[in-house]
Write a protein that holds these residues in place. Sequence first.
Motif, mmCIF file in Angstrom:
data_model
loop_
_atom_site.group_PDB
_atom_site.id
_atom_site.type_symbol
_atom_site.label_atom_id
_atom_site.label_comp_id
_atom_site.label_asym_id
_atom_site.label_seq_id
_atom_site.Cartn_x
_atom_site.Cartn_y
_atom_site.Cartn_z
ATOM 1 N N HIS A 1 0.857 -1.026 0.087
ATOM 2 C CA HIS A 1 -0.010 0.128 0.124
ATOM 3 C C HIS A 1 0.827 1.442 -0.040
ATOM 4 C CE1 HIS A 1 -3.579 2.441 0.695
ATOM 5 N NE2 HIS A 1 -2.905 2.963 1.851
ATOM 6 N N GLY A 2 0.712 2.157 -0.779
ATOM 7 C CA GLY A 2 1.482 3.384 -1.020
ATOM 8 C C GLY A 2 2.661 3.255 -2.011
ATOM 9 N N ALA A 3 2.704 2.199 -2.609
ATOM 10 C CA ALA A 3 3.625 2.008 -3.726
ATOM 11 C C ALA A 3 3.339 2.758 -4.640
ATOM 12 C CB ALA A 3 3.752 0.498 -3.905
ATOM 13 N N PRO A 4 4.195 2.956 -5.688
ATOM 14 C CA PRO A 4 3.972 4.146 -6.927
ATOM 15 C C PRO A 4 3.078 3.022 -7.809
ATOM 16 C CG PRO A 4 6.427 3.443 -6.778
ATOM 17 C CD PRO A 4 5.732 3.017 -5.395
ATOM 18 N N ALA A 5 2.358 4.090 -8.584
ATOM 19 C CA ALA A 5 1.501 3.208 -9.544
ATOM 20 C C ALA A 5 2.351 2.559 -10.843
ATOM 21 C CB ALA A 5 0.821 4.512 -10.413
ATOM 22 N N GLY A 6 2.113 1.285 -11.100
ATOM 23 C CA GLY A 6 2.766 0.577 -12.068
ATOM 24 C C GLY A 6 3.850 -0.357 -11.174
ATOM 25 N N ALA A 7 3.834 -0.402 -10.020
ATOM 26 C CA ALA A 7 4.749 -1.068 -9.326
ATOM 27 C C ALA A 7 4.405 -2.527 -9.702
ATOM 28 C CB ALA A 7 4.803 -0.898 -7.857
ATOM 29 N N PRO A 8 5.541 -3.541 -9.808
ATOM 30 C CA PRO A 8 5.224 -4.854 -10.259
ATOM 31 C C PRO A 8 4.864 -5.717 -9.017
ATOM 32 C CG PRO A 8 7.379 -4.420 -10.372
ATOM 33 C CD PRO A 8 6.922 -3.326 -10.219
ATOM 34 N N SER A 9 4.238 -6.715 -9.004
ATOM 35 C CA SER A 9 4.089 -7.795 -7.890
ATOM 36 C C SER A 9 5.138 -8.448 -7.838
ATOM 37 C CB SER A 9 3.028 -8.702 -8.577
ATOM 38 O OG SER A 9 1.544 -8.000 -8.547
ATOM 39 N N GLN A 10 5.560 -9.030 -6.530
ATOM 40 C CA GLN A 10 6.690 -9.793 -6.203
ATOM 41 C C GLN A 10 6.346 -11.208 -6.461
ATOM 42 O OE1 GLN A 10 7.809 -9.240 -2.204
ATOM 43 N NE2 GLN A 10 9.666 -10.454 -2.560
ATOM 44 N N TYR A 11 7.019 -12.086 -7.187
ATOM 45 C CA TYR A 11 6.995 -13.248 -7.729
ATOM 46 C C TYR A 11 7.898 -14.003 -6.789
ATOM 47 C CZ TYR A 11 4.023 -12.132 -11.478
ATOM 48 O OH TYR A 11 2.962 -11.442 -12.013
ATOM 49 N N HIS A 12 7.652 -15.113 -6.455
ATOM 50 C CA HIS A 12 8.694 -15.993 -5.398
ATOM 51 C C HIS A 12 9.177 -17.212 -5.924
ATOM 52 C CE1 HIS A 12 6.745 -13.450 -2.343
ATOM 53 N NE2 HIS A 12 5.623 -13.610 -2.792
ATOM 54 N N LEU A 13 8.963 -17.623 -7.078
ATOM 55 C CA LEU A 13 9.496 -18.784 -7.751
ATOM 56 C C LEU A 13 10.276 -18.346 -8.667
ATOM 57 C CD1 LEU A 13 6.460 -21.257 -7.972
ATOM 58 C CD2 LEU A 13 8.321 -21.062 -6.438
ATOM 59 N N ALA A 14 11.319 -19.025 -9.154
ATOM 60 C CA ALA A 14 12.466 -18.867 -10.277
ATOM 61 C C ALA A 14 12.510 -19.807 -11.184
ATOM 62 C CB ALA A 14 13.718 -18.709 -9.495
ATOM 63 N N LEU A 15 11.531 -20.681 -11.384
ATOM 64 C CA LEU A 15 11.306 -21.675 -12.414
ATOM 65 C C LEU A 15 11.718 -21.253 -13.966
ATOM 66 C CD1 LEU A 15 8.381 -24.179 -11.234
ATOM 67 C CD2 LEU A 15 10.852 -24.612 -11.317
ATOM 68 N N LYS A 16 12.556 -21.757 -14.634
ATOM 69 C CA LYS A 16 12.719 -21.301 -15.925
ATOM 70 C C LYS A 16 12.557 -22.727 -16.764
ATOM 71 C CE LYS A 16 16.083 -17.951 -14.914
ATOM 72 N NZ LYS A 16 17.580 -17.405 -14.852
ATOM 73 N N HIS A 17 12.385 -23.799 -16.356
ATOM 74 C CA HIS A 17 12.235 -24.962 -17.130
ATOM 75 C C HIS A 17 11.142 -25.883 -16.575
ATOM 76 C CE1 HIS A 17 14.270 -28.330 -19.564
ATOM 77 N NE2 HIS A 17 13.398 -29.026 -18.690
ATOM 78 N N ILE A 18 10.366 -26.404 -17.419
ATOM 79 C CA ILE A 18 9.133 -27.036 -17.193
ATOM 80 C C ILE A 18 8.941 -28.112 -18.169
ATOM 81 C CG2 ILE A 18 6.763 -27.351 -16.492
ATOM 82 C CD1 ILE A 18 6.779 -24.698 -15.447
ATOM 83 N N HIS A 19 8.757 -29.432 -17.759
ATOM 84 C CA HIS A 19 8.752 -30.438 -18.512
ATOM 85 C C HIS A 19 7.878 -31.627 -18.180
ATOM 86 C CE1 HIS A 19 10.199 -34.230 -21.035
ATOM 87 N NE2 HIS A 19 9.098 -33.773 -21.502
ATOM 88 N N THR A 20 6.599 -31.766 -18.727
ATOM 89 C CA THR A 20 5.603 -32.771 -17.881
ATOM 90 C C THR A 20 4.967 -33.489 -19.113
ATOM 91 O OG1 THR A 20 3.602 -33.025 -16.445
ATOM 92 C CG2 THR A 20 3.986 -31.105 -17.997
ATOM 93 N N ASP A 21 4.504 -34.744 -18.826
ATOM 94 C CA ASP A 21 3.836 -35.598 -19.693
ATOM 95 C C ASP A 21 2.248 -35.515 -19.576
ATOM 96 O OD1 ASP A 21 3.978 -37.086 -17.810
ATOM 97 O OD2 ASP A 21 4.257 -38.853 -18.919
ATOM 98 N N SER A 22 1.968 -34.772 -18.467
ATOM 99 C CA SER A 22 0.412 -34.720 -18.186
ATOM 100 C C SER A 22 0.118 -33.263 -18.066
ATOM 101 C CB SER A 22 0.515 -35.587 -16.883
ATOM 102 O OG SER A 22 -0.981 -35.528 -16.375
ATOM 103 N N THR A 23 -0.435 -32.698 -19.143
ATOM 104 C CA THR A 23 -0.602 -31.283 -19.094
ATOM 105 C C THR A 23 -1.945 -31.386 -18.727
ATOM 106 O OG1 THR A 23 0.994 -30.974 -21.026
ATOM 107 C CG2 THR A 23 -0.628 -29.313 -20.508
ATOM 108 N N SER A 24 -2.396 -30.197 -17.750
ATOM 109 C CA SER A 24 -3.720 -30.100 -17.447
ATOM 110 C C SER A 24 -3.976 -28.665 -17.081
ATOM 111 C CB SER A 24 -3.867 -30.678 -15.824
ATOM 112 O OG SER A 24 -2.716 -30.121 -14.989
#
Length: 838
Positions: free
Chosen positions: A542-565
């Motif tokens: 609250h009170g952050a400047p307009a357009g401030a991005p949300s904070q993401y907590h995961l650093a995943l860069k590679h995803i591979h799965t054979d069960s897409t849902s």
Amino acid sequence: MANSPDSSHSNLKDSLVSHMQTRQENGQHLPESSSELTARELPVPNLTKLLRGKGPEWEAIGAKPRPLQLLDLPVDILRLIVKEVTHTNDLTSLALTNSTLYYLTIPQIYARFDIVWPDDTVPPSDSKNVDALTYGLATLCLGSKFAQRSRWLRGSSIGHETPSKRLADNQYARYTRKFSLGNGPKDWTSEYMVTKESGKMLGTLVAIAVGKMVNLETFIWDMPTGVLSEVFMALASLQDQYVTGDPKLEKVWIRWHDNSEIPDASSSISSPIQPPPPPLAVPPLGSTMTPVGNTLPSDFHPSVTQPIKYSESQVEYPTFSVLPPLKSLTVLDIDELAYLDEMSVLIERSRHCLRELRVGISQKSRTADFAQAWDSYALQQVDHRARWPGESRIGDRRLGGVMGVLVGRIYDIRRKSAKLREKDPTEGQGSTSQFNGAEEFGSGSNAAHAPLPPIGAVGTSYQKTRERQYDGDEGSYVERKRLDGKLQLETLELERVPLSLQVCTKAIDWSVLTSLTIIDCMFVDHLWRTLKRQFHPTPPAHGAPAGAPSQYHLALKHIHTDSTSSTLISFIKETLAPNSLEVLFLQDRRRTPLPAVKLDQIFKSAIKRHRSSLKKLLLDSSDESLEGRRWSNWVLSSEMVSYITNGKMPNLKELSAAFDYKDWHPFLQRLPNIPQLRSLHIPYMLEHIASFEPKELALQLVDIITLRTEIQLCYVGIGSKCFEILETRPSDASSGNPGNGNQGQGAIVIEEDDDNEDDGSEADEETEEDDDDVNDDNSNGSQADAGDDLTDVSDDAESEAESVQEGELGGSAARFRLREILFYDDKVAIFKARHARL
């Protein structure tokens, strides 16, 4: 040499002397210190910094009257030059040229020892191809005494008495940094099963060779033949060479064999006895699913197993429990619980440095008791009192299943003490709430209200609370500290492993995980749902400047799965930061008529959101049998092809998807918009008007590349065929060097280790597929060539205009060839991922 540092040094000295003579003519007095400077050479200030203490060597080179030659360069520079030579044949030629080059190239030649088997479609020719493995190991095993005696016997017949120093010290194994035995056709590799004489001999030779590899960093045994315990002991002995420092061994990759294959004692040819199928691990009636696993009745008591003798054990011991701490551990096709128990010891030892973990259960053992995730107050993860797996008394059913055993020595699933569970057995079963969505899981494990783990959290911590382990033999509890550690993995790959969500979310630090592969695993949808709730992005304060991005907590860069849902697609859209995903391999191998997710949803929610960062993309909806037309549900539409080729995905280097033939020519026309594309795989082509001929389609690609040479496309897989696009020049063609030296079938490839490699492995790696991998010399992978099927793009009967144009360009005009090869699974990530297995 006009611009050499030596020339600059001389010019500086001459100008300084001329300047001092001018001052003397003008009557100016020079101090004695200045006069002394004329008697010696003044080093150039910038050159002095570059020499780094090697001034005497530089003065010796400058004192030579003749121009510098190659061997006059310092050894450090020669070593850097030799390191740039990657082809084994070129390194061998350098080694035979000069003794100095011999000593510099030998470490590069033997830095990697790779055994690559031919494809199963290639018929075996003669015994030399089979014996190549033995010849290579013999080179590494035979010591200097053998070479000295051989040289002495050879020299005695021609009058020489002193042996050559080069052959007297041929400990080539000390230069090996990577040792790899690749997988091959079963008819070829079955001869090396550990239950056969040849397998025992192979294991002994490997153990002797590994014991000499003091600089070994990577050990890969991908042949499903079994590994002798002597090999593990040899790997463990390497740490004795580093008394004061850490061992150099960082990566171990093991693919286990089928213990049920028992050879016939009367024959050396494999005749495996087909065992009865393992009993299905059906949960008891009334069992529910908790975050830990399947619950068992409250009156269930595990059967107490008695320790066995080592001679009665069905597996090799010791294996993983004696290895030093590792950064990367891969164990595939596990069919015995003993391997998991020993892996838990190694994981506990490597908890501070382990960054990559790959685990796969064999197909025949996926329904065994030890492979299922269980939840009961009477179950345990590992037997802490057992000195080796044969002494374990807690049975095959383990708390948390496979994942629970692996982290059993750094993380305790059970939260309450055993004494409290005796008073309240209904609560002792764990979180008994059944899975009815994320709310049920959150109420059982407080995952919804758990604070986010900080970046760089401590790997392992021990809380002061006590945990009591049940001793079934004496009916008492042994008190010990409760473990609450976390693995700080960067890469996690699982195959046929039932997921225990309690272990996945609590024993792994997800804030540092960058690569995740889940193949044929149960309860994967619950994992995506749980991660989405636990790591939901934090909105701006609250009170952050307009357009401030949300904070993401995961650093995943590679995803591979054979069960897409749809749960996975929602996780990618709402939990990962935009333009952060680099590798996305989505397959749907479930035996259902239609995929659970439509391709439009994947494209809008996942691909477009990460369009700027995606480097490798694979989309495949074919079933496990690879038959039928289920793949047609994920064919790229015209809009998708237009989006991919309009330049909005600037980093896309590898693409694998099914195409509609009506979009093929528009794709060719727009191919110059994605010049960075290196690898293309088209497993299926919809509505092809004529007979499907992969080579004709590949030639059309080469035509476009000939007109637009900025396109970097190199590897093309169409259907079951794979092609490599080679660039040659008239000078190369006239010299008879097309750049595709064939090393033959079953060849031993011993080449210089690349800094950007992974393996297989990944690994990959991976080991991790860098852009430099596809720029390697075209002959590096020729051990897997299907043949020398070279197709020249330009017709032999050239027109007069073409001849004039080629004459104007001279010898610099490039021509392109098309060569049919095998799929380079080790070089191209989409080729390896198409199998949907580790």
